[in-house]
Design a protein around this motif. Structure first.
Motif, PDB file in Angstrom:
ATOM      1  N   LEU A  25      42.019  74.948  52.680  1.00  0.00           N
ATOM      2  CA  LEU A  25      41.107  75.513  51.695  1.00  0.00           C
ATOM      3  C   LEU A  25      40.259  74.437  51.036  1.00  0.00           C
ATOM      4  O   LEU A  25      39.099  74.686  50.698  1.00  0.00           O
ATOM      5  CB  LEU A  25      41.896  76.297  50.648  1.00  0.00           C
ATOM      6  CG  LEU A  25      42.625  77.546  51.168  1.00  0.00           C
ATOM      7  CD1 LEU A  25      43.364  78.241  50.040  1.00  0.00           C
ATOM      8  CD2 LEU A  25      41.646  78.510  51.819  1.00  0.00           C
ATOM      9  N   ARG A  26      40.820  73.241  50.855  1.00  0.00           N
ATOM     10  CA  ARG A  26      40.011  72.161  50.289  1.00  0.00           C
ATOM     11  C   ARG A  26      38.837  71.820  51.203  1.00  0.00           C
ATOM     12  O   ARG A  26      37.708  71.628  50.743  1.00  0.00           O
ATOM     13  CB  ARG A  26      40.875  70.919  50.057  1.00  0.00           C
ATOM     14  CG  ARG A  26      41.717  70.967  48.797  1.00  0.00           C
ATOM     15  CD  ARG A  26      42.310  69.607  48.476  1.00  0.00           C
ATOM     16  NE  ARG A  26      43.285  69.189  49.466  1.00  0.00           N
ATOM     17  CZ  ARG A  26      44.575  69.474  49.383  1.00  0.00           C
ATOM     18  NH1 ARG A  26      45.034  70.188  48.378  1.00  0.00           N
ATOM     19  NH2 ARG A  26      45.411  69.053  50.317  1.00  0.00           N
ATOM     20  N   LYS A  27      39.093  71.764  52.506  1.00  0.00           N
ATOM     21  CA  LYS A  27      38.019  71.461  53.450  1.00  0.00           C
ATOM     22  C   LYS A  27      36.991  72.594  53.489  1.00  0.00           C
ATOM     23  O   LYS A  27      35.788  72.356  53.551  1.00  0.00           O
ATOM     24  CB  LYS A  27      38.601  71.235  54.846  1.00  0.00           C
ATOM     25  CG  LYS A  27      39.480  69.987  54.942  1.00  0.00           C
ATOM     26  CD  LYS A  27      40.124  69.863  56.308  1.00  0.00           C
ATOM     27  CE  LYS A  27      41.040  68.659  56.387  1.00  0.00           C
ATOM     28  NZ  LYS A  27      41.746  68.567  57.694  1.00  0.00           N
ATOM     29  N   GLU A  28      37.471  73.852  53.455  1.00  0.00           N
ATOM     30  CA  GLU A  28      36.555  74.986  53.501  1.00  0.00           C
ATOM     31  C   GLU A  28      35.724  75.079  52.224  1.00  0.00           C
ATOM     32  O   GLU A  28      34.592  75.549  52.244  1.00  0.00           O
ATOM     33  CB  GLU A  28      37.335  76.282  53.721  1.00  0.00           C
ATOM     34  CG  GLU A  28      37.982  76.404  55.093  1.00  0.00           C
ATOM     35  CD  GLU A  28      36.967  76.621  56.203  1.00  0.00           C
ATOM     36  OE1 GLU A  28      35.771  76.798  55.893  1.00  0.00           O
ATOM     37  OE2 GLU A  28      37.361  76.590  57.378  1.00  0.00           O
ATOM     38  N   THR A  29      36.297  74.640  51.088  1.00  0.00           N
ATOM     39  CA  THR A  29      35.545  74.663  49.836  1.00  0.00           C
ATOM     40  C   THR A  29      34.361  73.711  49.905  1.00  0.00           C
ATOM     41  O   THR A  29      33.254  74.041  49.479  1.00  0.00           O
ATOM     42  CB  THR A  29      36.455  74.295  48.651  1.00  0.00           C
ATOM     43  OG1 THR A  29      37.528  75.241  48.578  1.00  0.00           O
ATOM     44  CG2 THR A  29      35.683  74.326  47.348  1.00  0.00           C
ATOM     45  N   VAL A  30      34.584  72.522  50.455  1.00  0.00           N
ATOM     46  CA  VAL A  30      33.478  71.571  50.641  1.00  0.00           C
ATOM     47  C   VAL A  30      32.439  72.168  51.589  1.00  0.00           C
ATOM     48  O   VAL A  30      31.230  72.092  51.339  1.00  0.00           O
ATOM     49  CB  VAL A  30      34.014  70.238  51.193  1.00  0.00           C
ATOM     50  CG1 VAL A  30      32.859  69.306  51.533  1.00  0.00           C
ATOM     51  CG2 VAL A  30      34.944  69.582  50.189  1.00  0.00           C
ATOM     52  N   GLY A  31      32.924  72.790  52.678  1.00  0.00           N
ATOM     53  CA  GLY A  31      32.005  73.438  53.603  1.00  0.00           C
ATOM     54  C   GLY A  31      31.223  74.553  52.937  1.00  0.00           C
ATOM     55  O   GLY A  31      30.033  74.753  53.232  1.00  0.00           O
ATOM     56  N   GLU A 274      42.625  71.475  65.412  1.00  0.00           N
ATOM     57  CA  GLU A 274      42.151  72.034  64.149  1.00  0.00           C
ATOM     58  C   GLU A 274      41.791  70.926  63.166  1.00  0.00           C
ATOM     59  O   GLU A 274      40.770  70.997  62.474  1.00  0.00           O
ATOM     60  CB  GLU A 274      43.236  72.944  63.557  1.00  0.00           C
ATOM     61  CG  GLU A 274      42.781  73.717  62.344  1.00  0.00           C
ATOM     62  CD  GLU A 274      43.881  74.593  61.788  1.00  0.00           C
ATOM     63  OE1 GLU A 274      43.805  74.940  60.589  1.00  0.00           O
ATOM     64  OE2 GLU A 274      44.826  74.930  62.529  1.00  0.00           O
ATOM     65  N   HIS A 275      42.623  69.898  63.125  1.00  0.00           N
ATOM     66  CA  HIS A 275      42.362  68.761  62.240  1.00  0.00           C
ATOM     67  C   HIS A 275      41.050  68.064  62.632  1.00  0.00           C
ATOM     68  O   HIS A 275      40.291  67.619  61.753  1.00  0.00           O
ATOM     69  CB  HIS A 275      43.528  67.781  62.323  1.00  0.00           C
ATOM     70  CG  HIS A 275      43.338  66.546  61.492  1.00  0.00           C
ATOM     71  ND1 HIS A 275      43.435  66.537  60.115  1.00  0.00           N
ATOM     72  CD2 HIS A 275      43.033  65.262  61.858  1.00  0.00           C
ATOM     73  CE1 HIS A 275      43.199  65.313  59.667  1.00  0.00           C
ATOM     74  NE2 HIS A 275      42.965  64.522  60.694  1.00  0.00           N
ATOM     75  N   ARG A 276      40.780  67.981  63.925  1.00  0.00           N
ATOM     76  CA  ARG A 276      39.572  67.294  64.397  1.00  0.00           C
ATOM     77  C   ARG A 276      38.305  68.142  64.216  1.00  0.00           C
ATOM     78  O   ARG A 276      37.241  67.610  63.851  1.00  0.00           O
ATOM     79  CB  ARG A 276      39.727  66.947  65.877  1.00  0.00           C
ATOM     80  CG  ARG A 276      40.749  65.861  66.163  1.00  0.00           C
ATOM     81  CD  ARG A 276      40.281  64.512  65.636  1.00  0.00           C
ATOM     82  NE  ARG A 276      41.211  63.432  65.952  1.00  0.00           N
ATOM     83  CZ  ARG A 276      41.135  62.687  67.048  1.00  0.00           C
ATOM     84  NH1 ARG A 276      40.184  62.935  67.935  1.00  0.00           N
ATOM     85  NH2 ARG A 276      42.007  61.725  67.244  1.00  0.00           N
ATOM     86  N   PHE A 277      38.409  69.445  64.481  1.00  0.00           N
ATOM     87  CA  PHE A 277      37.206  70.268  64.550  1.00  0.00           C
ATOM     88  C   PHE A 277      36.882  71.028  63.269  1.00  0.00           C
ATOM     89  O   PHE A 277      35.736  71.452  63.094  1.00  0.00           O
ATOM     90  CB  PHE A 277      37.303  71.259  65.716  1.00  0.00           C
ATOM     91  CG  PHE A 277      37.107  70.630  67.061  1.00  0.00           C
ATOM     92  CD1 PHE A 277      35.834  70.404  67.550  1.00  0.00           C
ATOM     93  CD2 PHE A 277      38.194  70.228  67.827  1.00  0.00           C
ATOM     94  CE1 PHE A 277      35.639  69.809  68.784  1.00  0.00           C
ATOM     95  CE2 PHE A 277      38.014  69.627  69.058  1.00  0.00           C
ATOM     96  CZ  PHE A 277      36.736  69.420  69.548  1.00  0.00           C
ATOM     97  N   ARG A 278      37.849  71.203  62.366  1.00  0.00           N
ATOM     98  CA  ARG A 278      37.533  71.933  61.143  1.00  0.00           C
ATOM     99  C   ARG A 278      36.446  71.247  60.319  1.00  0.00           C
ATOM    100  O   ARG A 278      35.539  71.921  59.819  1.00  0.00           O
ATOM    101  CB  ARG A 278      38.791  72.162  60.305  1.00  0.00           C
ATOM    102  CG  ARG A 278      38.536  73.062  59.101  1.00  0.00           C
ATOM    103  CD  ARG A 278      39.805  73.366  58.341  1.00  0.00           C
ATOM    104  NE  ARG A 278      40.709  74.198  59.104  1.00  0.00           N
ATOM    105  CZ  ARG A 278      40.605  75.515  59.216  1.00  0.00           C
ATOM    106  NH1 ARG A 278      39.591  76.143  58.611  1.00  0.00           N
ATOM    107  NH2 ARG A 278      41.475  76.187  59.921  1.00  0.00           N
TER     108      ARG A 278
END
Length: 461
Positions: A25-31, A274-278
Motif C-alpha cells: 500500500l505504501r508503494k501504491e500510495t506513491v503511485g 512483484e517486488h521488481r515490477f510493482r
C-alpha cells in the motif's frame, strides 16, 4: 463451526500478511500521487491554448508497421504499459489465494462477493440510464465497474485517516479481484477481429515462459523476449493485449517464504517479480497511461454541461457513486446474513459504506474500457471520460466525509494495536488471533493442516 469460533467479517488477518500488504500500500500510495499529478497535467494541457499539441503527442505513431505495431503513444500506454499493471495484479491475486490469508475460503468469500457486487450493480445503473438509446451507448456498461486502488490510496493519504489494517487489506484485495474480473470482461466483451491462429501462437511462448519460471529460472534475457512474444501474438489475435499480463502472472509459482510460515523455503518467484515490477507499474505504467487517457477537452462551461448531462456520463457517475456503494455494502451484508458472521467488534456498517465509496474511485481500468467501448475521438468517448472524472471525484468526496467522521474510532484502534507490542515486535492481538485461527482449523478439519498448506507448513503453487 460454532458462533464463538466463527471468523468475524473484516477481522484482522495474520501479522505477516498485514506487514506485507502495508508495504504494498505504501508503494501504491506513491503511485497514486503520480497518477493524480499525471491526470491533472493532461486535463490542464488538453484544455489550454496548446491542447492541439497534447492531441498530436498522444496520436503520434511509433513502432514497426510490418508487424502491425505502428501504434499511437496512447495505444502503447493502454495496450503495452497496462499489461505490466495487470501482470502485477495477477501476481498479487495468485499469491493471495495460494499463500496469503485468502487461501482460507472463509476469508476469500467476502472480497470475492464484494467485488462481484461492486461490478454488477454499477453496470445495472449504467444500463438503466441508457436503455432506449439508438446508438452504441450500452457498449459502455462495464465502465463504472472498476476500482482504482492507487487513486483510492492517494485519497486516503490526502485525508490522512487512520484506516484500520483490516479495512485497507479488504480494499486492496477487493480491487485486485475487481481487476481480474475486469480483464475477463475485456477479453469476452471487448474483443474485435478475433484470430484463433494468433491466439494459439500466443500460447507457445506463454507455455515456455511458464516452464522456465516453474524451474525457478529468473534470467531476464530469456523471460522478457518470451513475455514480449506472448504480448505481440495476443495483440494480433484481437484479444486485448493486457490479458497476456494476467496469463503470464498465473504461470509464476508461489512459494511461501520462511517469514510467511515455510520452514526453509525462500521467497518465491511471484514475490520476487512483484517486488521488481510493482514500482514500474505504480510509478511509470499507470501514471503514463493516465496522462495519455485523462486529457479530455471539455469545451468550456457549455461543453462541460453538455457532457455531464449526457446519459452516458450520468450512468457512469451514478454507477461509481451509488452502484459501488450499494453493490459492495449489499454484498457484504449478504455474506454476513447467509454465513451468520458478524462484523469485527471494532467496526460498524458506516465503515463498510465509507470503504464502498472508496471503491467508487474508478479511473485506470474505467478509462481503458471507455476507449475499447467507444473509440478515440468520439463525442461519447469524451462524455464518458467526464462521467468517470465526475463520479470519481464525488465518490472520493463522500468517502472523505464518512471516513473523517469515523477517524476518531480508527485512531483508537490504531493506538490499541500499537500499544501491545512485545519484545518480538509483533502486536499481541495478532499472536492471539493466530492461535485462535489454528484452533479453528483443527476443529474444522479434524486435525488436518490449514487450507493451502502442506503438512510441513509451506504452500506452493
Amino acid at each position: 463451526m460454532s458462533p464463538s469460533t466463527r471468523a468475524p467479517l473484516l477481522g484482522r488477518g495474520s501479522w505477516t500478511e498485514t506487514r506485507r500488504i502495508a508495504d504494498i500500500l505504501r508503494k501504491e500510495t506513491v503511485g497514486g500521487a503520480l497518477l493524480l499529478a499525471a491526470a491533472a497535467i493532461a486535463l490542464v494541457w488538453a484544455n489550454s491554448p496548446w491542447g492541439a499539441a497534447y492531441e498530436t503527442l498522444r496520436d503520434t505513431r511509433v513502432g514497426p508497421a510490418s508487424l502491425h505495431l505502428d501504434l499511437t503513444l496512447g495505444t502503447w500506454a493502454a495496450d503495452g504499459l497496462l499489461a505490466i499493471f495487470f501482470f502485477v495484479a495477477g501476481l498479487e491475486l495468485k499469491r493471495e489465494f495460494v499463500a496469503g490469508d485468502l487461501r482460507d475460503p472463509r476469508r476469500a468469500a467476502l472480497p470475492i462477493a464484494a467485488a462481484v457486487g461492486g461490478m454488477a450493480v454499477p453496470a445495472l445503473f449504467f444500463v438503466l440510464f441508457n436503455l432506449g438509446r439508438d446508438d452504441d451507448a450500452l457498449r459502455g456498461w462495464a465502465i463504472p465497474s472498476a476500482t482504482d486502488i492507487a487513486f483510492a490510496l492517494a485519497v486516503l493519504a490526502v485525508i490522512s485517516t487512520h484506516l484500520p489494517a483490516a479495512l485497507r487489506t479488504f480494499l486492496l484485495t477487493l480491487a485486485v479481484v475487481d481487476d481480474l474480473l475486469a480483464i475477463v470482461v475485456i477479453a469476452i466483451f471487448y474483443t474485435a477481429d478475433f484470430s484463433a491462429g494468433y491466439l494459439g501462437l500466443s500460447l507457445v511462448p506463454l507455455a515456455v515462459f511458464g516452464l522456465l519460471v516453474q524451474r525457478r529460472i529468473r534470467s531476464w534475457w530469456l523471460l522478457l523476449p518470451l513475455a514480449a512474444l506472448t504480448w505481440v501474438f495476443m495483440h494480433e489475435s484481437g484479444v486485448h493485449a493486457t490479458v497476456a499480463g494476467v496469463l503470464l502472472a498465473f504461470t509464476v509459482p508461489v512459494v511461501r517464504s520462511a517469514a510467511a510460515g515455510g520452514p526453509e523455503a525462500g521467497p518465491g518467484l511471484a514475490e520476487h517479480f512483484e517486488h521488481r515490477f510493482r514500482p514500474i507499474s505504480a510509478g511509470v505504467a499507470v501514471p503514463v497511461f493516465a496522462f495519455f487517457s485523462a486529457g479530455v477537452a471539455v469545451g468550456g462551461l457549455s461543453g462541460l454541461a453538455e457532457s455531464i448531462t449526457d446519459s452516458v456520463a450520468v450512468g457512469i457517475t451514478a454507477g461509481l457513486v451509488l452502484g459501488k456503494a450499494i453493490g459492495i455494502t449489499g454484498a457484504t451484508w449478504l455474506v454476513s446474513r447467509f454465513t451468520r458472521a458478524e462484523l469485527d467488534e471494532a467496526l460498524g456498517w458506516p465503515d463498510v459504506v465509507g470503504l464502498s465509496l472508496l471503491g467508487g474511485i474508478g479511473f485506470t481500468v474505467s478509462l481503458l474500457i471507455t476507449e475499447l467501448a467507444f473509440g478515440l475521438g468520439t463525442p461519447t468517448y469524451d462524455h464518458a471520460k467526464v462521467g468517470i472524472l465526475t463520479g470519481t471525484l464525488l465518490a472520493a468526496l463522500l468517502a472523505t466525509v464518512i471516513l473523517r467522521l469515523r477517524n476518531r474510532r480508527y485512531k483508537r484502534i490504531y493506538e490499541d494495536e500499537r500499544a501491545d507490542f512485545d519484545r518480538d515486535g509483533i502486536p499481541d492481538v495478532y499472536q492471539r488471533e493466530t492461535v485462535d485461527d489454528r484452533a479453528d482449523h483443527r476443529r474444522d478439519r479434524d486435525g488436518g493442516p490449514p487450507p493451502g498448506r502442506t503438512a510441513g507448513g509451506s504452500a506452493e503453487g
